[in-house]
Design an enzyme around this catalytic site. Structure first.
Site, PDB file in Angstrom:
ATOM      1  N   ASN A 189      28.554  20.045  15.351  1.00  0.00           N
ATOM      2  CA  ASN A 189      28.400  18.834  14.547  1.00  0.00           C
ATOM      3  C   ASN A 189      29.734  18.151  14.255  1.00  0.00           C
ATOM      4  O   ASN A 189      29.774  16.949  14.022  1.00  0.00           O
ATOM      5  CB  ASN A 189      27.615  19.136  13.267  1.00  0.00           C
ATOM      6  CG  ASN A 189      26.147  19.407  13.580  1.00  0.00           C
ATOM      7  OD1 ASN A 189      25.656  19.049  14.658  1.00  0.00           O
ATOM      8  ND2 ASN A 189      25.441  20.057  12.664  1.00  0.00           N
ATOM      9  N   ARG A 236      20.531  13.160  17.395  1.00  0.00           N
ATOM     10  CA  ARG A 236      20.683  12.506  16.107  1.00  0.00           C
ATOM     11  C   ARG A 236      22.052  11.819  15.993  1.00  0.00           C
ATOM     12  O   ARG A 236      22.176  10.722  15.466  1.00  0.00           O
ATOM     13  CB  ARG A 236      20.537  13.586  15.020  1.00  0.00           C
ATOM     14  CG  ARG A 236      20.660  13.107  13.614  1.00  0.00           C
ATOM     15  CD  ARG A 236      19.377  12.506  13.117  1.00  0.00           C
ATOM     16  NE  ARG A 236      19.498  11.991  11.775  1.00  0.00           N
ATOM     17  CZ  ARG A 236      18.675  11.094  11.279  1.00  0.00           C
ATOM     18  NH1 ARG A 236      17.688  10.615  11.986  1.00  0.00           N
ATOM     19  NH2 ARG A 236      18.829  10.661  10.040  1.00  0.00           N
ATOM     20  N   ILE A 251      17.654   6.424   7.779  1.00  0.00           N
ATOM     21  CA  ILE A 251      19.028   5.983   8.047  1.00  0.00           C
ATOM     22  C   ILE A 251      19.430   4.865   7.084  1.00  0.00           C
ATOM     23  O   ILE A 251      20.374   4.129   7.315  1.00  0.00           O
ATOM     24  CB  ILE A 251      19.237   5.533   9.516  1.00  0.00           C
ATOM     25  CG1 ILE A 251      18.197   4.489   9.925  1.00  0.00           C
ATOM     26  CG2 ILE A 251      19.225   6.699  10.478  1.00  0.00           C
ATOM     27  CD1 ILE A 251      18.586   3.753  11.190  1.00  0.00           C
ATOM     28  N   ASP A 252      18.655   4.762   5.980  1.00  0.00           N
ATOM     29  CA  ASP A 252      18.929   3.683   5.029  1.00  0.00           C
ATOM     30  C   ASP A 252      20.338   3.756   4.436  1.00  0.00           C
ATOM     31  O   ASP A 252      20.961   2.723   4.170  1.00  0.00           O
ATOM     32  CB  ASP A 252      17.877   3.707   3.904  1.00  0.00           C
ATOM     33  CG  ASP A 252      17.781   5.081   3.253  1.00  0.00           C
ATOM     34  OD1 ASP A 252      17.550   6.069   3.990  1.00  0.00           O
ATOM     35  OD2 ASP A 252      17.960   5.180   2.031  1.00  0.00           O
ATOM     36  N   GLN A 253      20.869   4.957   4.259  1.00  0.00           N
ATOM     37  CA  GLN A 253      22.213   5.077   3.665  1.00  0.00           C
ATOM     38  C   GLN A 253      23.291   4.628   4.660  1.00  0.00           C
ATOM     39  O   GLN A 253      24.313   4.082   4.260  1.00  0.00           O
ATOM     40  CB  GLN A 253      22.483   6.503   3.189  1.00  0.00           C
ATOM     41  CG  GLN A 253      21.521   7.006   2.135  1.00  0.00           C
ATOM     42  CD  GLN A 253      21.457   6.084   0.923  1.00  0.00           C
ATOM     43  OE1 GLN A 253      22.477   5.780   0.294  1.00  0.00           O
ATOM     44  NE2 GLN A 253      20.271   5.612   0.596  1.00  0.00           N
ATOM     45  N   ARG A 301      20.752  23.169  22.680  1.00  0.00           N
ATOM     46  CA  ARG A 301      21.371  21.948  22.141  1.00  0.00           C
ATOM     47  C   ARG A 301      22.598  22.300  21.318  1.00  0.00           C
ATOM     48  O   ARG A 301      23.519  21.492  21.194  1.00  0.00           O
ATOM     49  CB  ARG A 301      20.392  21.223  21.216  1.00  0.00           C
ATOM     50  CG  ARG A 301      19.164  20.689  21.897  1.00  0.00           C
ATOM     51  CD  ARG A 301      18.264  20.069  20.894  1.00  0.00           C
ATOM     52  NE  ARG A 301      18.955  18.912  20.323  1.00  0.00           N
ATOM     53  CZ  ARG A 301      18.363  17.874  19.797  1.00  0.00           C
ATOM     54  NH1 ARG A 301      17.052  17.832  19.748  1.00  0.00           N
ATOM     55  NH2 ARG A 301      19.053  16.878  19.318  1.00  0.00           N
TER      56      ARG A 301
HETATM   57  C1  EPZ Z   1      23.430  16.612   9.781  1.00  0.00           C
HETATM   58  O1  EPZ Z   1      22.262  15.836   9.994  1.00  0.00           O
HETATM   59  C2  EPZ Z   1      23.435  17.654  10.867  1.00  0.00           C
HETATM   60  N1  EPZ Z   1      23.479  16.979  12.144  1.00  0.00           N
HETATM   61  C3  EPZ Z   1      22.220  18.546  10.740  1.00  0.00           C
HETATM   62  O2  EPZ Z   1      22.361  19.578  11.683  1.00  0.00           O
HETATM   63  C4  EPZ Z   1      22.162  19.157   9.347  1.00  0.00           C
HETATM   64  O3  EPZ Z   1      20.950  19.847   9.201  1.00  0.00           O
HETATM   65  C5  EPZ Z   1      22.256  18.072   8.289  1.00  0.00           C
HETATM   66  O4  EPZ Z   1      23.416  17.241   8.509  1.00  0.00           O
HETATM   67  C6  EPZ Z   1      22.348  18.617   6.869  1.00  0.00           C
HETATM   68  O5  EPZ Z   1      23.453  19.464   6.755  1.00  0.00           O
HETATM   69  C7  EPZ Z   1      24.619  16.541  12.630  1.00  0.00           C
HETATM   70  O6  EPZ Z   1      25.678  16.695  12.045  1.00  0.00           O
HETATM   71  C8  EPZ Z   1      24.577  15.895  13.952  1.00  0.00           C
HETATM   72  P1  EPZ Z   1      21.881  14.126   6.495  1.00  0.00           P
HETATM   73  P2  EPZ Z   1      22.087  14.441   9.281  1.00  0.00           P
HETATM   74  O7  EPZ Z   1      22.147  12.706   6.738  1.00  0.00           O
HETATM   75  O8  EPZ Z   1      23.410  13.760   9.247  1.00  0.00           O
HETATM   76  C9  EPZ Z   1      18.178  12.109   4.156  1.00  0.00           C
HETATM   77  C10 EPZ Z   1      21.636  21.133  13.247  1.00  0.00           C
HETATM   78  O9  EPZ Z   1      20.739  22.016  13.251  1.00  0.00           O
HETATM   79  N2  EPZ Z   1      18.775  10.817   4.539  1.00  0.00           N
HETATM   80  O10 EPZ Z   1      22.846  14.896   5.656  1.00  0.00           O
HETATM   81  O11 EPZ Z   1      20.960  13.764   9.923  1.00  0.00           O
HETATM   82  C11 EPZ Z   1      17.632  12.856   5.361  1.00  0.00           C
HETATM   83  O12 EPZ Z   1      16.327  12.418   5.674  1.00  0.00           O
HETATM   84  C12 EPZ Z   1      21.357  19.778  12.660  1.00  0.00           C
HETATM   85  O13 EPZ Z   1      22.762  21.295  13.749  1.00  0.00           O
HETATM   86  C13 EPZ Z   1      18.199   9.653   4.071  1.00  0.00           C
HETATM   87  O14 EPZ Z   1      17.203   9.662   3.358  1.00  0.00           O
HETATM   88  O15 EPZ Z   1      21.667  14.912   7.849  1.00  0.00           O
HETATM   89  C14 EPZ Z   1      17.697  14.285   4.859  1.00  0.00           C
HETATM   90  O16 EPZ Z   1      16.579  14.553   4.067  1.00  0.00           O
HETATM   91  C15 EPZ Z   1      19.929  19.561  12.325  1.00  0.00           C
HETATM   92  N3  EPZ Z   1      18.771   8.462   4.437  1.00  0.00           N
HETATM   93  C16 EPZ Z   1      18.951  14.312   3.990  1.00  0.00           C
HETATM   94  O17 EPZ Z   1      19.196  12.948   3.642  1.00  0.00           O
HETATM   95  C17 EPZ Z   1      19.878   8.401   5.229  1.00  0.00           C
HETATM   96  O18 EPZ Z   1      20.341   7.287   5.523  1.00  0.00           O
HETATM   97  C18 EPZ Z   1      20.194  14.887   4.626  1.00  0.00           C
HETATM   98  O19 EPZ Z   1      20.426  14.248   5.859  1.00  0.00           O
HETATM   99  C19 EPZ Z   1      20.451   9.600   5.683  1.00  0.00           C
HETATM  100  C20 EPZ Z   1      19.891  10.803   5.325  1.00  0.00           C
END
Ligand code: EPZ
Length: 447
Positions: free
Chosen positions: A23, A95, A126-128, A413
């Site tokens: 990541n 992602r 992806i709203d944030q 992956r």
């Molecule tokens: C990153 O995903 C990692 N992926 C994920 O790793 C990891 O599980 C996750 O962070 C949490 O640590 C990468 O780094 C490529 P988030 P990401 O944005 O960035 C919500 C693995 O197994 N959210 O921190 O997608 C979202 O739905 C993978 O290696 C919003 O609502 O995670 C989730 O519930 C899987 N709006 C939470 O926040 C937004 O705009 C955390 O998501 C963004 C996120």
């Protein structure tokens, strides 16, 4: 569809070398195209998500070359990028494709990238990200499966994230390093790979302070320059092997890691009756004579990582009593629970909590990997499984000697040489391209 064939029941023992953090690498590769000068990156893990990202930057004109001496070293030059539309088939599946939005927006003020794919863990908004890009002055639109961003110029701003998001923190950081003026990100994610990407950007001349805290301050610079950088070790791969020691009753020295990143996992394993010895850049996990039950809640770093949730759940399935595992980051990271039940686990999901009633052992079964970390969890569960034919007082006879984990490609992956590393620890695991090849395999090779 590729598959793993696993014959379990043998404690995993020995040493394992951890690869670079997937990541972190995804963000760093995206960031590397933000300068016209040449960047050299070491410790790049050779996993399929990374290959997809490297192909994507090559498809828009970046120079990408793997070192002949070290396959984990890449030279990248983004000076010839001539296309702001990223549309390779592979990139649609990952992602982290969205890091190319932040990187291209920062450098060229525009980008068009497919909406992010990645593991199916429930709603992944992806709203944030959109909020961050808009705050920096970009117009953001979503249509036809693409997200498009465009700005006349980007200017520093104050952003408060409503939800802690690793991806949004990194994306805004990428775009903001080349914006005019100062950006403050409040409620930022603090994961080790957020810090690694910030350190890499700083090594290219960016001015980012506070990464690793929930308040990141970025002063925009006019341009970035060449850099040579080594990616940090993969915290989740390390945690996977630590759990593998616990679940198989083994003894594994997990090498080339940053023990501080593992604090949460180390703490839980100690609660679970494992002996955990910490060294400068390695951790040894020695399983106890039983696994003690405990409760776990996932949280953003420094909390217990959601990516480790399936791995600790399958391990607690063999504990001495009832455990509860609560997921607070994603709303549906439980699809593997049905699969592990096929191995004899007694678990059920209520809301966001997995109720785990322990069983003394798992039995081999055919299961589906579901997603990256779930797949790894099913592999370590299969490595601990004992065939009823080997259990003296088992009432079950009609089960296979081996487990088959379908969709091994999902595990690949994010895990480099996973089956090879497990075999080096004494695990009986082989990877096949299809079921026909399994049929040809002489099962006695496991003996
Ligand atoms: C990153 O995903 C990692 N992926 C994920 O790793 C990891 O599980 C996750 O962070 C949490 O640590 C990468 O780094 C490529 P988030 P990401 O944005 O960035 C919500 C693995 O197994 N959210 O921190 O997608 C979202 O739905 C993978 O290696 C919003 O609502 O995670 C989730 O519930 C899987 N709006 C939470 O926040 C937004 O705009 C955390 O998501 C963004 C996120």
């Amino acid at each position: 569809m590729s598959l793993y064939l696993v014959h379990g029941g043998k404690p995993l023992k020995g040493e394992v070398e951890i690869s670079g953090a997937k990541n972190a690498a995804l963000g760093i590769i995206a960031a590397s195209i933000m300068t016209d000068e040449t960047v050299v990156i070491h410790n790049v893990p050779m996993v399929s998500d990374i290959k997809a990202m490297l192909n994507a930057i090559a498809s828009i004109g970046a120079f990408v070359e793997q070192s002949k001496d070290d396959p984990h070293t890449y030279t990248i030059n983004g000076s010839r990028i001539n296309n702001m539309i990223v549309e390779t088939e592979q990139i649609k599946k990952i992602r982290a494709s969205y890091y190319l939005i932040g990187a291209l927006l920062g450098k060229y003020n525009e980008a068009q990238v497919p909406l992010p794919g990645g593991c199916d863990l429930g709603t992944r908004g992806i709203d944030q990200h959109e909020k961050g890009f808009s705050a920096l002055g970009a117009r953001v639109g979503i249509s036809n499966g693409f997200i498009s961003v465009k700005a006349d110029r980007l200017y520093g701003t104050h952003i408060y994230f409503d939800k802690v998001s690793v991806g949004a923190t990194i994306n805004v950081m990428l775009a903001a390093v080349l914006a005019e003026g100062k950006t403050v990100i409040e409620s930022a994610a603090k994961e080790p790979h957020v810090v690694d990407i910030a350190n890499f950007l700083n090594s290219m001349g960016a001015n980012i302070r506070g990464a690793g805290t929930d308040n990141i301050r970025i002063t925009g610079v006019p341009k970035l320059h060449a850099s040579e950088y080594t990616i940090i070790p993969d915290q989740i791969e390390a945690g996977t092997f630590m759990m593998a020691a616990a679940i198989t009753g083994g003894d594994i020295l997990v090498k080339n890691i940053i023990p501080k990143h593992m604090d949460c996992v180390t703490g839980k394993l100690r609660e679970m009756n494992c002996r955990v010895e910490e060294y400068d850049d390695s951790i040894r996990v020695i399983a106890g004579d039983y696994i003690r039950h405990t409760n776990v809640q996932t949280h953003p770093y420094p909390g217990f990582p959601t990516d480790m949730q399936p791995l600790i759940t399958v391990t607690l399935g063999l504990a001495d009593g009832m455990s509860l595992v609560t997921e607070t980051v994603f709303d549906n990271r439980f699809r593997y629970v049905d699969e592990i039940r096929n191995m004899g686990a007694k678990m059920s999901v209520t809301g966001t909590t997995i109720n785990i009633n322990s069983v003394p052992n798992y039995t081999p079964a055919n299961v589906n990997a579901c997603d990256l970390r779930a797949g790894a969890a099913l592999v370590i569960a299969a490595l601990s499984a004992k065939s009823p034919r080997e259990l003296e007082d088992s009432p079950i006879f009609d089960v296979p000697m081996c487990s088959i984990i379908e969709q091994a490609e999902l595990v690949e992956r994010g895990y480099e040489y996973f089956d090879e590393k497990l075999r080096a620890l004494g695990g009986y695991i082989y990877r096949f391209e299809n079921r026909e090849d399994i049929a040809k395999f002489n099962i006695k090779q496991f003996a």
